[in-house]
Design an enzyme around this catalytic site. Structure first.
Site, PDB file in Angstrom:
ATOM      1  N   ASP A 144      -6.271  -2.570   3.756  1.00 19.11           N
ATOM      2  CA  ASP A 144      -6.581  -3.648   2.809  1.00 19.11           C
ATOM      3  C   ASP A 144      -8.071  -3.946   2.681  1.00 19.11           C
ATOM      4  O   ASP A 144      -8.471  -5.092   2.459  1.00 19.11           O
ATOM      5  CB  ASP A 144      -5.833  -4.943   3.200  1.00 19.11           C
ATOM      6  CG  ASP A 144      -4.348  -4.705   3.360  1.00 19.11           C
ATOM      7  OD1 ASP A 144      -3.822  -3.877   2.600  1.00 19.11           O
ATOM      8  OD2 ASP A 144      -3.727  -5.320   4.238  1.00 19.11           O
ATOM      9  N   HIS A 203      -2.130  -0.671  -2.670  1.00 20.12           N
ATOM     10  CA  HIS A 203      -3.505  -0.559  -3.154  1.00 20.12           C
ATOM     11  C   HIS A 203      -3.654  -1.327  -4.461  1.00 20.12           C
ATOM     12  O   HIS A 203      -2.983  -1.030  -5.449  1.00 20.12           O
ATOM     13  CB  HIS A 203      -3.888   0.923  -3.337  1.00 20.12           C
ATOM     14  CG  HIS A 203      -3.871   1.681  -2.040  1.00 20.12           C
ATOM     15  ND1 HIS A 203      -4.166   3.008  -1.934  1.00 20.12           N
ATOM     16  CD2 HIS A 203      -3.598   1.269  -0.776  1.00 20.12           C
ATOM     17  CE1 HIS A 203      -4.078   3.375  -0.666  1.00 20.12           C
ATOM     18  NE2 HIS A 203      -3.719   2.344   0.049  1.00 20.12           N
ATOM     19  N   THR A 204      -4.508  -2.343  -4.438  1.00 21.27           N
ATOM     20  CA  THR A 204      -4.677  -3.198  -5.607  1.00 21.27           C
ATOM     21  C   THR A 204      -5.765  -2.612  -6.504  1.00 21.27           C
ATOM     22  O   THR A 204      -6.876  -2.351  -6.055  1.00 21.27           O
ATOM     23  CB  THR A 204      -5.047  -4.628  -5.159  1.00 21.27           C
ATOM     24  OG1 THR A 204      -4.049  -5.067  -4.242  1.00 21.27           O
ATOM     25  CG2 THR A 204      -5.115  -5.581  -6.336  1.00 21.27           C
ATOM     26  N   ARG A 247      -2.431 -12.486   5.646  1.00 26.47           N
ATOM     27  CA  ARG A 247      -3.157 -11.602   6.569  1.00 26.47           C
ATOM     28  C   ARG A 247      -3.916 -12.461   7.565  1.00 26.47           C
ATOM     29  O   ARG A 247      -4.565 -13.430   7.165  1.00 26.47           O
ATOM     30  CB  ARG A 247      -4.133 -10.723   5.794  1.00 26.47           C
ATOM     31  CG  ARG A 247      -3.444  -9.789   4.824  1.00 26.47           C
ATOM     32  CD  ARG A 247      -4.445  -9.050   3.937  1.00 26.47           C
ATOM     33  NE  ARG A 247      -3.760  -8.205   2.980  1.00 26.47           N
ATOM     34  CZ  ARG A 247      -4.224  -7.910   1.770  1.00 26.47           C
ATOM     35  NH1 ARG A 247      -5.376  -8.384   1.357  1.00 26.47           N
ATOM     36  NH2 ARG A 247      -3.531  -7.124   0.961  1.00 26.47           N
TER      37      ARG A 247
END
Ligand code: IMO
Ligand code: MG
Length: 329
Positions: free
Chosen positions: A13, A43-44, A252
């Site tokens: 990330d 995956h952004t 997160r």
């Protein structure tokens, strides 16, 4: 043949999607290959102002470049078809662009169920670990055995060693701190997350030109171990940085950058180009810190922190880039 690799230097990330998207846009790749992991990855990618989250399919597809799921990966066919649909619904043409290596292993419903029973590691419950376990116990199923995937099959040797010019971008998943060998075992994923893993997908070591190491200006981790120190500054970082899992939506855990981990990852991966993302988030928080040799170092401002990092890598001749969410690299 030549190849570049994108590899994450922390716990996933860190913005691999952003870097691969940028490289696909600016370089002339013939193939983009995912080389490890399964749909545990998220995956952004922002493409023409739209947000996409890819799990299996590499970023080449956004630019009409052949996008291959390599034999180092494991693949869930349902998730794969769902992702193609999401891309198509978002206006991305995938026809004739997406391939799966014949020898990639399959994630089955049984694997997903077994993974959903995990209580110790905090996995993504995507069936990733059980699929790799069956692969290595020689009890797995290869993609070539699945009729529904027939149209997507590719032989990596024939594809990459045909004598034609190939310029490959290897898109890594997860990160150094989650690597099965180098991570904090057992709080790791089940695949190899270093640049070395790219080679396992059918290219010789000499082909590798650039290794793009991707890190964040702070750290995040998703999983069962306690990672975040008790300090509300990290809730602020989480909210400003939108640090919620792209795959599972879990918050997160956040911490300051651990330079010792990044340093080790630079050396082991052979990083040539280093990207630090999320610079703007520390700017919004107005605090600049990192751990070095177990001690917390404080900086007055962002420039001081950047200078310190530049100094720390100076003898390694690495190109360093600092990037905020709104910047292009
Ligand atoms: P990308 O590619 C962040 C973490 C899980 C868990 C551990 C093991 O988006 O950076 P697994 O499902 O792999 O057996 O879970 O690894 N994890 C990730 N964390 N980013 C990822 O992928 C991850 N893939 C797995 O949260 O702690
Ligand atoms: Mg992710």
């Amino acid at each position: 043949m030549q190849a570049d690799v994108v590899v994450d230097l922390q716990y996933g990330d860190c913005g691999k999607g952003k870097v691969t998207h940028h490289l696909c846009r600016t370089q002339n790749y013939t193939h983009v290959v995912r080389y490890n992991g399964g749909c545990n990855a998220g995956h952004t990618i922002y493409h023409n102002g739209k947000k996409f989250i890819t799990h299996h399919i590499p970023a080449g597809v956004f630019f009409g470049v052949k996008s291959v799921i390599g034999p180092g990966c494991v693949i869930n066919p349902d998730q794969f078809f769902k992702e193609i649909k999401e891309l198509n619904d978002g206006g991305i043409n995938t026809d004739g662009l997406i391939f799966i290596a014949k020898n990639t292993h399959i994630i089955t419903e049984k694997h997903k169920k077994q993974d959903s029973e995990d209580t110790t590691i905090g996995t993504t419950r995507s069936g990733n670990g059980p699929a790799y376990r069956d692969k290595y116990s020689r009890d797995g199923i290869r993609a070539s055995a699945i009729p529904a995937l027939k149209d997507y099959m590719i032989d990596m040797y024939e594809e990459l060693h045909s004598g034609k010019r190939t310029n490959i971008l290897f898109e890594g998943a997860q990160g150094f701190g989650l690597d099965i060998d180098w991570g904090d075992y057992p709080y790791v994923t089940s695949s190899h997350c270093t640049s070395g893993a790219a080679l396992l997908n059918g290219v010789p070591p000499q082909a590798i030109k650039k290794v793009w190491g991707v890190a964040k200006m702070y750290e995040t981790y998703v999983g069962a171990k306690k990672f975040e120190p008790d300090n509300e500054i990290f809730s602020l970082i989480r909210n400003l940085g939108q640090e919620y899992g792209a795959t599972t939506g879990r918050p997160r855990q956040c911490n300051w950058m651990n330079w010792d981990l990044v340093d080790k990852a630079i050396n082991i991966n052979g990083v040539t180009d280093l990207v630090f993302n999320k610079v703007d988030i520390l700017d919004q928080v107005g605090r600049y810190k990192l751990y070095h040799k177990g001690e917390l170092i404080k900086f007055e401002n962002c420039e001081q922190m950047k200078d310190w990092i530049n100094e720390a890598v100076a003898t390694r001749f690495v190109n360093v880039y600092f990037s905020g969410d709104k910047d292009r690299i």
